[in-house]
Scaffold this motif. Structure first.
Motif, PDB file in Angstrom:
ATOM      1  N   SER A 179     -14.648   1.369  -4.832  1.00  0.00           N
ATOM      2  CA  SER A 179     -16.082   1.170  -4.615  1.00  0.00           C
ATOM      3  C   SER A 179     -16.922   1.842  -5.702  1.00  0.00           C
ATOM      4  CB  SER A 179     -16.495   1.707  -3.241  1.00  0.00           C
ATOM      5  OG  SER A 179     -16.452   3.126  -3.213  1.00  0.00           O
ATOM      6  N   MET A 180     -16.300   2.750  -6.456  1.00  0.00           N
ATOM      7  CA  MET A 180     -16.987   3.425  -7.556  1.00  0.00           C
ATOM      8  C   MET A 180     -16.958   2.598  -8.839  1.00  0.00           C
ATOM      9  SD  MET A 180     -15.330   7.180  -6.698  1.00  0.00           S
ATOM     10  CE  MET A 180     -16.140   8.088  -8.003  1.00  0.00           C
ATOM     11  N   GLY A 181     -16.122   1.531  -8.879  1.00  0.00           N
ATOM     12  CA  GLY A 181     -16.134   0.674 -10.055  1.00  0.00           C
ATOM     13  C   GLY A 181     -14.813   0.076 -10.484  1.00  0.00           C
ATOM     14  N   PRO A 182     -13.737   0.848 -10.595  1.00  0.00           N
ATOM     15  CA  PRO A 182     -12.485   0.299 -11.133  1.00  0.00           C
ATOM     16  C   PRO A 182     -11.825  -0.703 -10.201  1.00  0.00           C
ATOM     17  CG  PRO A 182     -12.150   2.544 -10.369  1.00  0.00           C
ATOM     18  CD  PRO A 182     -13.623   2.290 -10.292  1.00  0.00           C
ATOM     19  N   GLY A 183     -11.298  -1.776 -10.781  1.00  0.00           N
ATOM     20  CA  GLY A 183     -10.643  -2.797  -9.970  1.00  0.00           C
ATOM     21  C   GLY A 183      -9.175  -2.521  -9.719  1.00  0.00           C
ATOM     22  N   LYS A 184      -8.550  -1.704 -10.603  1.00  0.00           N
ATOM     23  CA  LYS A 184      -7.130  -1.390 -10.462  1.00  0.00           C
ATOM     24  C   LYS A 184      -6.971   0.123 -10.444  1.00  0.00           C
ATOM     25  CE  LYS A 184      -5.634  -5.646 -12.717  1.00  0.00           C
ATOM     26  NZ  LYS A 184      -4.937  -6.246 -13.867  1.00  0.00           N
ATOM     27  N   ILE A 185      -6.239   0.601  -9.458  1.00  0.00           N
ATOM     28  CA  ILE A 185      -6.095   2.041  -9.253  1.00  0.00           C
ATOM     29  C   ILE A 185      -4.635   2.350  -8.979  1.00  0.00           C
ATOM     30  CG2 ILE A 185      -6.695   3.960  -7.711  1.00  0.00           C
ATOM     31  CD1 ILE A 185      -9.274   2.050  -7.127  1.00  0.00           C
ATOM     32  N   VAL A 186      -4.133   3.412  -9.591  1.00  0.00           N
ATOM     33  CA  VAL A 186      -2.828   3.927  -9.203  1.00  0.00           C
ATOM     34  C   VAL A 186      -2.986   5.421  -8.956  1.00  0.00           C
ATOM     35  CG1 VAL A 186      -2.104   4.067 -11.638  1.00  0.00           C
ATOM     36  CG2 VAL A 186      -0.398   4.230  -9.820  1.00  0.00           C
ATOM     37  N   ILE A 187      -2.698   5.816  -7.717  1.00  0.00           N
ATOM     38  CA  ILE A 187      -2.738   7.229  -7.327  1.00  0.00           C
ATOM     39  C   ILE A 187      -1.319   7.772  -7.480  1.00  0.00           C
ATOM     40  CG2 ILE A 187      -3.234   8.877  -5.482  1.00  0.00           C
ATOM     41  CD1 ILE A 187      -5.162   6.801  -4.304  1.00  0.00           C
ATOM     42  N   THR A 188      -1.165   8.767  -8.320  1.00  0.00           N
ATOM     43  CA  THR A 188       0.167   9.254  -8.670  1.00  0.00           C
ATOM     44  C   THR A 188       0.509  10.560  -7.948  1.00  0.00           C
ATOM     45  OG1 THR A 188      -0.634  10.520 -10.584  1.00  0.00           O
ATOM     46  CG2 THR A 188      -0.080   8.205 -10.954  1.00  0.00           C
ATOM     47  N   GLY A 189       1.797  10.877  -7.941  1.00  0.00           N
ATOM     48  CA  GLY A 189       2.254  12.175  -7.465  1.00  0.00           C
ATOM     49  C   GLY A 189       2.138  12.400  -5.969  1.00  0.00           C
ATOM     50  N   ILE A 190       2.360  11.343  -5.163  1.00  0.00           N
ATOM     51  CA  ILE A 190       2.296  11.475  -3.708  1.00  0.00           C
ATOM     52  C   ILE A 190       3.684  11.866  -3.198  1.00  0.00           C
ATOM     53  CG2 ILE A 190       1.734  10.304  -1.547  1.00  0.00           C
ATOM     54  CD1 ILE A 190       0.146   8.267  -3.321  1.00  0.00           C
ATOM     55  N   GLN A 192       6.609  12.358  -0.701  1.00  0.00           N
ATOM     56  CA  GLN A 192       7.098  11.781   0.555  1.00  0.00           C
ATOM     57  C   GLN A 192       8.528  12.262   0.772  1.00  0.00           C
ATOM     58  OE1 GLN A 192       6.544   7.517  -0.135  1.00  0.00           O
ATOM     59  NE2 GLN A 192       4.550   7.587   0.863  1.00  0.00           N
ATOM     60  N   GLY A 193       8.648  13.480   1.325  1.00  0.00           N
ATOM     61  CA  GLY A 193       9.971  14.054   1.536  1.00  0.00           C
ATOM     62  C   GLY A 193      10.688  14.271   0.215  1.00  0.00           C
ATOM     63  N   GLU A 194      11.888  13.672   0.089  1.00  0.00           N
ATOM     64  CA  GLU A 194      12.666  13.826  -1.146  1.00  0.00           C
ATOM     65  C   GLU A 194      12.216  12.845  -2.223  1.00  0.00           C
ATOM     66  OE1 GLU A 194      16.626  11.156  -0.453  1.00  0.00           O
ATOM     67  OE2 GLU A 194      16.368  12.871   0.890  1.00  0.00           O
ATOM     68  N   PHE A 195      11.208  12.043  -1.909  1.00  0.00           N
ATOM     69  CA  PHE A 195      10.690  11.068  -2.866  1.00  0.00           C
ATOM     70  C   PHE A 195       9.329  11.509  -3.407  1.00  0.00           C
ATOM     71  CE2 PHE A 195      13.423   8.677   0.008  1.00  0.00           C
ATOM     72  CZ  PHE A 195      14.189   7.914  -0.872  1.00  0.00           C
ATOM     73  N   ILE A 196       8.980  10.950  -4.557  1.00  0.00           N
ATOM     74  CA  ILE A 196       7.620  11.055  -5.065  1.00  0.00           C
ATOM     75  C   ILE A 196       7.148   9.626  -5.324  1.00  0.00           C
ATOM     76  CG2 ILE A 196       8.323  11.341  -7.489  1.00  0.00           C
ATOM     77  CD1 ILE A 196       5.909  13.381  -7.626  1.00  0.00           C
ATOM     78  N   ALA A 197       5.924   9.334  -4.908  1.00  0.00           N
ATOM     79  CA  ALA A 197       5.452   7.952  -4.930  1.00  0.00           C
ATOM     80  C   ALA A 197       4.165   7.808  -5.718  1.00  0.00           C
ATOM     81  CB  ALA A 197       5.231   7.460  -3.502  1.00  0.00           C
ATOM     82  N   ASN A 198       3.980   6.607  -6.247  1.00  0.00           N
ATOM     83  CA  ASN A 198       2.709   6.166  -6.788  1.00  0.00           C
ATOM     84  C   ASN A 198       2.198   5.049  -5.890  1.00  0.00           C
ATOM     85  OD1 ASN A 198       2.950   7.862  -9.088  1.00  0.00           O
ATOM     86  ND2 ASN A 198       4.255   6.353 -10.073  1.00  0.00           N
ATOM     87  N   TYR A 199       0.911   5.023  -5.660  1.00  0.00           N
ATOM     88  CA  TYR A 199       0.311   3.969  -4.846  1.00  0.00           C
ATOM     89  C   TYR A 199      -0.523   3.082  -5.759  1.00  0.00           C
ATOM     90  CZ  TYR A 199      -2.629   1.576  -1.421  1.00  0.00           C
ATOM     91  OH  TYR A 199      -3.293   0.619  -0.684  1.00  0.00           O
ATOM     92  N   CYS A 200      -0.169   1.817  -5.796  1.00  0.00           N
ATOM     93  CA  CYS A 200      -0.779   0.841  -6.703  1.00  0.00           C
ATOM     94  C   CYS A 200      -1.718  -0.067  -5.902  1.00  0.00           C
ATOM     95  CB  CYS A 200       0.354   0.029  -7.324  1.00  0.00           C
ATOM     96  SG  CYS A 200      -0.089  -0.889  -8.785  1.00  0.00           S
ATOM     97  N   TYR A 201      -2.968  -0.172  -6.360  1.00  0.00           N
ATOM     98  CA  TYR A 201      -3.977  -0.946  -5.616  1.00  0.00           C
ATOM     99  C   TYR A 201      -4.751  -1.826  -6.576  1.00  0.00           C
ATOM    100  CZ  TYR A 201      -7.964  -1.989  -2.560  1.00  0.00           C
ATOM    101  OH  TYR A 201      -8.935  -2.631  -1.823  1.00  0.00           O
ATOM    102  N   ASP A 202      -4.820  -3.121  -6.262  1.00  0.00           N
ATOM    103  CA  ASP A 202      -5.534  -4.092  -7.080  1.00  0.00           C
ATOM    104  C   ASP A 202      -6.593  -4.762  -6.208  1.00  0.00           C
ATOM    105  OD1 ASP A 202      -6.402  -6.290  -8.579  1.00  0.00           O
ATOM    106  OD2 ASP A 202      -4.436  -6.599  -9.489  1.00  0.00           O
ATOM    107  N   ALA A 203      -7.850  -4.540  -6.518  1.00  0.00           N
ATOM    108  CA  ALA A 203      -8.943  -5.058  -5.684  1.00  0.00           C
ATOM    109  C   ALA A 203      -8.911  -6.574  -5.578  1.00  0.00           C
ATOM    110  CB  ALA A 203     -10.288  -4.597  -6.250  1.00  0.00           C
ATOM    111  N   LYS A 204      -8.495  -7.264  -6.640  1.00  0.00           N
ATOM    112  CA  LYS A 204      -8.461  -8.735  -6.595  1.00  0.00           C
ATOM    113  C   LYS A 204      -7.460  -9.226  -5.571  1.00  0.00           C
ATOM    114  CE  LYS A 204     -10.142  -9.824 -11.243  1.00  0.00           C
ATOM    115  NZ  LYS A 204      -9.831 -10.482 -12.534  1.00  0.00           N
ATOM    116  N   GLU A 205      -6.326  -8.527  -5.454  1.00  0.00           N
ATOM    117  CA  GLU A 205      -5.333  -8.910  -4.459  1.00  0.00           C
ATOM    118  C   GLU A 205      -5.866  -8.660  -3.049  1.00  0.00           C
ATOM    119  OE1 GLU A 205      -2.449 -10.452  -4.945  1.00  0.00           O
ATOM    120  OE2 GLU A 205      -2.925 -10.522  -7.085  1.00  0.00           O
TER     121      GLU A 205
END
Length: 288
Positions: A179-190, A192-205
């Motif tokens: 909502s601040m402007g960017p259409g594609k966002i990846v939040i890194t370093g999440i 999840q237990g023994e895993f580390i995740a990136n969350y990928c978000y595309d506003a068009k999708e």
């Protein structure tokens, strides 16, 4: 010489600091973007002998020289297919970056902002409340935003916690950022237990209303935190965007490459301060 002659090859302007040792910022962006067949044009914000994770270092603020530096690019008529920004140390530097984007962004120029503001729930010392507000303004110029979880929380005024995030909460974070402007966002370093995740978000999708909720990309955690991995990640995503690689595929590639870099650094017993020895696997990023 006709200025258009300088613009026959794809170029990305990379606005970040330069560290002579420690493998981070411009020192990693330049070889990675170049390997991916795009000319990397560095615009330094400051110069370090080695990054601030060492006990001592030499530092020179480049703020006063940025506009004269940009003026020479203006004279050359340079045009950029991509513009990326990394660590910015003051409101003045953020203002310079905003002005640069306004002037040099063309219709198809992709702007990536890596809002280097903090880690592990703590803002860096230079990021006062006023600086955080200024970074929010810069985010509005981005097509692609690559915050870690700490930075995503700072930008959205969300309380940080290290563990226990539900997908719906991460999705809400991404939508606030979108909502601040960017259409594609990846939040890194999440974590999840023994895993580390990136969350990928595309506003068009998301706008297609097909039940899209973004995508978690998980990998097993290996080793410890090292300098420069965020810079590597942003460089690969920016270069792929300019080369027309789909966003999710690019995020997956960047994550996999960094994991290989970390493993190789462990194998070679590289000190944590020295970053990742990406040189050992750099050839894997070559564009065929």
């Amino acid at each position: 010489m006709n200025s258009s002659e300088h613009n026959h090859q794809k170029k990305i302007a990379v606005i970040n600091d330069f560290s002579g040792f420690g493998r981070c910022s411009l020192a990693v962006s330049l070889p990675i973007i170049s390997t991916m067949k795009i000319q990397c044009c560095p615009l330094p914000t400051s110069v370090f002998s080695n990054h601030t994770g060492f006990d001592s270092f030499y530092f020179r603020d480049f703020t006063d020289y940025m506009n004269p530096y940009i003026e020479e690019w203006r004279k050359l008529g340079l045009r950029f297919n991509g513009i990326t920004s990394g660590f910015l140390g003051s409101k003045q530097q953020i203002d310079i970056v905003k002005a640069f984007i306004k002037e040099f962004q063309m219709k198809d120029t992709i702007v990536l902002v890596d809002p280097v503001m903090g880690d592990n729930g703590v803002p860096y010392a230079t990021y006062t409340k006023d600086m955080c507000q200024e970074m929010k303004k810069l985010v509005s110029y981005a097509d692609i935003l690559t915050p870690n979880l700490t930075e995503a929380c700072i930008l959205t005024d969300t309380e940080y916690r290290q563990n226990g995030w539900k997908m719906a909460e991460i999705q809400e974070l991404a939508q606030k950022l979108q909502s601040m402007g960017p259409g594609k966002i990846v939040i890194t370093g999440i974590i999840q237990g023994e895993f580390i995740a990136n969350y990928c978000y595309d506003a068009k999708e998301y706008e297609k209303d097909t039940g899209y909720k973004g995508k978690f990309m998980r990998t097993h955690k290996i080793g410890s935190t090292r300098s420069g991995t965020g810079d590597i990640f942003a460089a690969i995503v920016a270069a792929d965007a300019v080369n027309g690689v789909p966003f999710e595929a690019s995020v997956r590639k960047a994550s996999g490459f960094i994991k290989k870099c970390i493993q190789k650094s462990i194998d070679l017993d590289i000190p944590l301060t020295d970053g990742v020895c990406f040189e050992e696997v750099l050839s894997e990023l070559r564009v065929r």
